[in-house]
Design an enzyme around this catalytic site. Sequence first.
Site, PDB file in Angstrom:
ATOM      1  CG  HIS A   5      -1.449   4.008   2.191  1.00 54.22           C
ATOM      2  ND1 HIS A   5      -1.251   3.207   2.356  1.00 54.22           N
ATOM      3  CD2 HIS A   5      -2.918   4.348   1.495  1.00 54.22           C
ATOM      4  CE1 HIS A   5      -1.596   2.189   1.326  1.00 54.22           C
ATOM      5  NE2 HIS A   5      -2.768   3.390   0.982  1.00 54.22           N
ATOM      6  CG  HIS A  55      -7.015   6.932   1.668  1.00 52.44           C
ATOM      7  ND1 HIS A  55      -6.963   7.187  -0.028  1.00 52.44           N
ATOM      8  CD2 HIS A  55      -6.537   5.324   1.989  1.00 52.44           C
ATOM      9  CE1 HIS A  55      -6.348   6.178  -0.357  1.00 52.44           C
ATOM     10  NE2 HIS A  55      -6.456   4.734   0.730  1.00 52.44           N
TER      11      HIS A  55
HETATM   12  P1  5GP Z   1      -4.935   1.425  -0.478  1.00 52.62           P
HETATM   13  O1  5GP Z   1      -5.424   0.424  -1.478  1.00 52.62           O
HETATM   14  O2  5GP Z   1      -3.338   0.432  -0.440  1.00 52.62           O
HETATM   15  O3  5GP Z   1      -5.612   2.296   0.939  1.00 52.62           O
HETATM   16  O4  5GP Z   1      -4.686   3.022  -1.360  1.00 52.62           O
HETATM   17  C1  5GP Z   1      -3.213   3.142  -1.914  1.00 52.62           C
HETATM   18  C2  5GP Z   1      -3.753   3.919  -2.434  1.00 52.62           C
HETATM   19  O5  5GP Z   1      -2.302   5.096  -3.464  1.00 52.62           O
HETATM   20  C3  5GP Z   1      -4.307   3.949  -4.233  1.00 52.62           C
HETATM   21  O6  5GP Z   1      -4.959   5.255  -3.924  1.00 52.62           O
HETATM   22  C4  5GP Z   1      -3.260   4.876  -5.168  1.00 52.62           C
HETATM   23  O7  5GP Z   1      -3.705   5.272  -6.012  1.00 52.62           O
HETATM   24  C5  5GP Z   1      -2.459   5.151  -4.470  1.00 52.62           C
HETATM   25  N1  5GP Z   1      -0.453   4.990  -5.183  1.00 52.62           N
HETATM   26  C6  5GP Z   1      -0.515   3.764  -5.562  1.00 52.62           C
HETATM   27  N2  5GP Z   1       0.877   3.923  -6.434  1.00 52.62           N
HETATM   28  C7  5GP Z   1       1.004   5.121  -5.693  1.00 52.62           C
HETATM   29  C8  5GP Z   1       1.850   6.563  -6.271  1.00 52.62           C
HETATM   30  O8  5GP Z   1       3.133   5.848  -7.108  1.00 52.62           O
HETATM   31  N3  5GP Z   1       1.990   7.455  -6.174  1.00 52.62           N
HETATM   32  C9  5GP Z   1       1.271   8.280  -5.739  1.00 52.62           C
HETATM   33  N4  5GP Z   1       1.017   9.163  -5.380  1.00 52.62           N
HETATM   34  N5  5GP Z   1       0.049   7.240  -5.068  1.00 52.62           N
HETATM   35  C10 5GP Z   1       0.048   5.939  -5.621  1.00 52.62           C
END
Ligand code: 5GP
Length: 142
Positions: A100, A102
Site C-alpha cells: 500500500h 500512503h
Molecule cells: P503500514 O504501517 O503497514 O504502512 O500502514 C498500515 C496503515 O493501515 C496504517 O496507517 C493504519 O492506520 C491503516 N489501517 C490498518 N487497518 C486498517 C483498516 O482496517 N482500515 C483502514 N482504512 N486503514 C487501516
Amino acid sequence: MSEDCIFCQIVAGDIPSRSVYEDDDAFAFLDANPMAPGHTLVVPKEHHETLADLPEDAGAAVFAALHRLTPVVEDAVDADASTVAFNNGEAAGQEVGHVHGHIIPRFDGDGGGPVHAVAGARPDLDDDELDAIADRIANAAD
Ligand code: 5GP
Ligand code: ZN
C-alpha cells in the site's frame, strides 16, 4: 485474495472503508488512523505483500492511481504538499502485509519531517563503497 488480509477484505467490501477511488487493478481508501486529514492508502486489488512481489502491471496501476489521486487529495483538504511513501517490508515499518502506498497531506508548519528522517544514522561510505553499491544495483537492474 488472501483470506486473513484486512486490505483484501476491504477491496472485496467485506470490511467497510471510506473508499475514494477504484479501477480494474487499484483501490484507494482513507486510512482508519490518519496521520493527517485526507491520509489515503492506495493498494493493488490483487494480494501481494511487498513491492518486490508486485507484478509490473499491478505496480503500474498502483502508481497511476497515486499519480491521479495525489493532487486530488491535496486539494480536498487544502494541503500545501504531500508525502507519498511505501513502508516496504517489516523492517521498514510495514504492518499490513498487502502493498500500500500512503498519500499523507502535508501543511506548512505541521511539525512532521521529510522522508530523510525515516532511516537511522547516515552511513559513512567512501567512494569505493559507493561505486560498488552503484555497480551492484545497475547490474541487477539491467
Ligand atoms: P503500514 O504501517 O503497514 O504502512 O500502514 C498500515 C496503515 O493501515 C496504517 O496507517 C493504519 O492506520 C491503516 N489501517 C490498518 N487497518 C486498517 C483498516 O482496517 N482500515 C483502514 N482504512 N486503514 C487501516
Ligand atoms: Zn491482501
